[in-house]
Design an enzyme around this catalytic site. Structure first.
Site, PDB file in Angstrom:
ATOM      1  N   HIS A  60      -7.714  -8.296   4.785  1.00 24.27           N
ATOM      2  CA  HIS A  60      -6.291  -7.959   4.720  1.00 24.27           C
ATOM      3  C   HIS A  60      -5.398  -9.115   5.183  1.00 24.27           C
ATOM      4  O   HIS A  60      -4.512  -8.941   6.005  1.00 24.27           O
ATOM      5  CB  HIS A  60      -6.015  -6.717   5.565  1.00 24.27           C
ATOM      6  CG  HIS A  60      -6.705  -5.493   5.075  1.00 24.27           C
ATOM      7  ND1 HIS A  60      -6.728  -4.307   5.794  1.00 24.27           N
ATOM      8  CD2 HIS A  60      -7.397  -5.247   3.934  1.00 24.27           C
ATOM      9  CE1 HIS A  60      -7.421  -3.399   5.115  1.00 24.27           C
ATOM     10  NE2 HIS A  60      -7.831  -3.951   3.991  1.00 24.27           N
ATOM     11  N   SER A  61      -5.638 -10.284   4.659  1.00 26.98           N
ATOM     12  CA  SER A  61      -4.888 -11.473   5.069  1.00 26.98           C
ATOM     13  C   SER A  61      -3.440 -11.406   4.593  1.00 26.98           C
ATOM     14  O   SER A  61      -3.170 -11.039   3.449  1.00 26.98           O
ATOM     15  CB  SER A  61      -5.548 -12.729   4.491  1.00 26.98           C
ATOM     16  OG  SER A  61      -6.881 -12.855   4.933  1.00 26.98           O
TER      17      SER A  61
END
Length: 633
Positions: free
Chosen positions: A567-568
């Site tokens: 989930h960058s």
């Protein structure tokens, strides 16, 4: 081998057996690969808009614009290959194929070692093929809280602006009559459903949760406000079991021979190195890109010019690198690499955020069709499953998930430092979850470490608003990078995971199919500890009491085991320039003209959900902004 490695080896073989050599034409999922005549471009081609990256948001934006404006010439440049009809994409149960050693469909970013995670390097996978993360993720349907978007404090990006776009994305197929369809979409390109398969044990899980924890079974934790319980979770899968990724739903239909938008082209297997500028204008104007075709041994560079706009869409770990190689970033860093500065933006590559993940695993008495263990270990013939249309292929192994927050009394027990943060950032925000907890019907780890033919369940705990921050910057002007994940650099984030692990473990021991804990997927407790690992179901009904020594063992395990949720975000933040912002509310890169960024890197703050839905929404919003900028309908 590390966590997940063995689980994905069987899928590595699968990728060789069923992916290579496919040349079948057609757009129906599972039809095989198709090379469209618009999958190439030469350096002589000029276009109106170039998208530098072919991930989730890029496919949404490019697809919307191309469909609505057939005279707008659009080029989508992607470093990886096409995803069309790829069985490992189409069938969600095969997602782990993309994590296999040597995978060419994911990018594996390697952080520098950090004392905060046991001197390990953290590996962050990102989408490495057309469709980006939506092509290779777990397809878990998860939407943010409304106040998440309000917290961005950006005109045009508040909850009232973004929630309608989240509804526009989807066609929701309710699995329960309790779902309020006014809070979901019913005519969008992305189908949300059960995918035709659910485990029977989900009812046992929910009964155990409600009986043992006080948390409730909720109708919908994805209505932008609900928190404090679990639900039977749908996924980004159509009712017939096919993954709903951005490329299959927004791009491929436009590339058919009878498509209404012959103006959209794909340039695949080509990595964008930098943006080209006309420096005679003030501010400098983006006029094209430089890219490197794969197989060119790293030396061949080509260019494509853009008449109207360049949009960088290479993700939170890719987009800042393109900007810096283009001369947009911290001027001191650029000078160190001999890159002339186009725009001095120290915020480029900073503010890196992710959600931290831990998974504990448990032995069960479940039958083989209730988990993905048999598929992962080769006890099931994947080819036969595909040929037979086995509905389990439409499953992602996650049927039950919850958005959770501790009671105030629990928060106090996590220590004064945590409680101070709790009082400031959570106590007065009752709709703000601390974690997501997922029940994953398989072992997450190396199957060589567990009993053969055993079925497992794992519980993943995801910290939603970590205080840890990282960064990514170029280390060489052409290809290298310097990545600090920042994981667990804040002790508050350790406490969050400790709370989640203890609550998950207490639930697992009460499950009617619990048969013991997998020792390698838990802390190494002190010898003789009353909180030690249970090898069987004996003692499962006893309350777990943790000592200070036990907590020390848990913290060590957390630091040695924490991983990414993919989930960058945050590295090209959409906020004022003086606050370290990189883009404004119209996605324009400060100090340039004709250059935008449109992916998860623009998110200035984290969200209380998996980020896929927000990536889709950013794509929809970017399409509206670009259309307005160009005076298009």
């Amino acid at each position: 081998m590390g966590s997940l490695t063995f689980f994905i080896l069987i899928f590595s073989l699968l990728g060789v057996l069923v992916v290579r050599g496919q040349t079948v034409r057609g757009n129906s999922p599972g039809a095989g690969f198709r090379h469209d005549k618009r999958e190439s471009a030469t350096s002589e081609d000029d276009v109106d808009i170039i998208f530098a990256g072919g991930g989730t948001a890029a496919c949404v934006t490019a697809g919307r614009l191309a469909h609505a404006n057939p005279h707008l010439n659009i080029l989508l440049v992607e470093g990886g290959r096409n995803n069309q009809g790829d069985p490992t994409v189409v069938h969600p149960a095969l997602f782990a194929a993309h994590l296999a050693p040597g995978s060419t469909t994911a990018l594996f970013y390697r952080s520098k070692p950090s004392k905060h995670v046991g001197n390990r390097e953290v590996i962050i996978p990102a989408g490495g093929m057309l469709g980006g993360g939506s092509s290779i993720n777990l397809a878990m349907y998860s939407r943010a809280q409304a106040f998440d978007y309000d917290a961005w404090k950006t005109p045009g990006w508040a909850a009232k602006d973004i929630i309608p776009l989240c509804d526009k994305i989807e066609t929701y197929h309710p699995g329960s009559a309790k779902i309020d369809m006014k809070k979901h979409g019913n005519s969008g390109p992305i189908h949300i459903s059960d995918g035709g398969f659910r485990s029977k044990c989900e009812n046992d899980i929910l009964r155990t949760i409600t009986r043992e924890t006080g948390w409730k079974e909720l109708a919908d934790i994805n209505d932008f406000s609900t928190v404090g319980g679990f639900m039977k979770l749908p996924r980004y899968v159509s009712p017939d079991g096919k993954r709903q990724d951005a490329a299959h739903r927004y791009i491929h239909p436009l590339l058919q021979q009878d498509a209404p938008s012959p103006n959209l082209r794909l340039l695949l297997n080509s990595s964008v190195t930098r943006v080209l500028f006309d420096k005679t204008t003030s501010p400098p104007r983006a006029i094209g890109i430089e890219y490197r075709p794969s197989g060119s041994n790293g030396t061949e560079l080509r260019t494509v010019r853009a008449r109207k706009m360049v949009v960088i869409t290479a993700g939170a770990l890719g987009s800042p690198q393109i900007l810096e190689r283009s001369g947009v970033g911290n001027s001191k860093l650029l000078q160190a690499h001999g890159i002339p500065a186009i725009s001095d933006l120290p915020g480029v590559g900073e503010n890196y955020q992710d959600h931290h993940l831990l998974a504990s695993s448990y032995k069960t008495s479940l039958p083989p069709d209730e988990t993905l263990d048999a598929l992962a270990t080769g006890r099931k013939d994947v080819g036969a499953m595909i040929a037979a249309g086995d509905p389990q292929l439409g499953w992602n192994s996650i049927d039950v998930a919850g958005k959770l927050r501790p009671e105030d009394s629990e928060a106090k027990k996590l220590g004064p430092a945590f409680y101070d943060i709790w009082k400031r950032d959570w106590k007065s925000h009752p709709k703000k979850p601390l974690t997501i907890m997922n029940f994953i019907n398989t072992f997450v780890g190396n199957f060589a470490d567990v009993e053969p033919d055993r079925q497992h369940i794992s519980i993943g705990t995801i910290s939603l608003y970590p205080y840890s921050r990282g960064s990514i910057h170029i280390s060489k002007s052409d290809t290298g990078y310097d990545f600090d994940s920042g994981f667990l650099s804040s002790d508050v984030d350790v406490k969050t995971q400790m709370w989640g692990y203890k609550r998950a473990r207490a639930i697992a021991r009460k499950l009617p199919f619990f048969e013991g804990e997998v020792a390698v997927a838990h802390p190494k407790y002190p010898v003789g500890s009353a909180a030690g690992i249970l090898a069987s179901s004996d003692g499962a009904n006893k309350e777990i009491v943790y000592t200070a020594e036990d907590d020390a063992a848990i913290e060590l395990w957390i630091r040695q085991s924490v991983g990414t949720t993919w989930h960058s975000l945050g590295t090209c933040a959409m906020k004022p320039r003086k606050e370290g912002g990189v883009v404004d509310s119209r996605l324009n890169v400060y100090g340039t003209k004709g250059l935008k960024v449109a992916d998860l890197s623009i998110a200035p703050e984290n969200i209380g959900a998996n980020v896929g839905n927000t990536a889709f929404a950013i794509g929809e919003k970017a399409a509206l902004i670009i259309a307005e900028d160009l005076g298009l309908h």
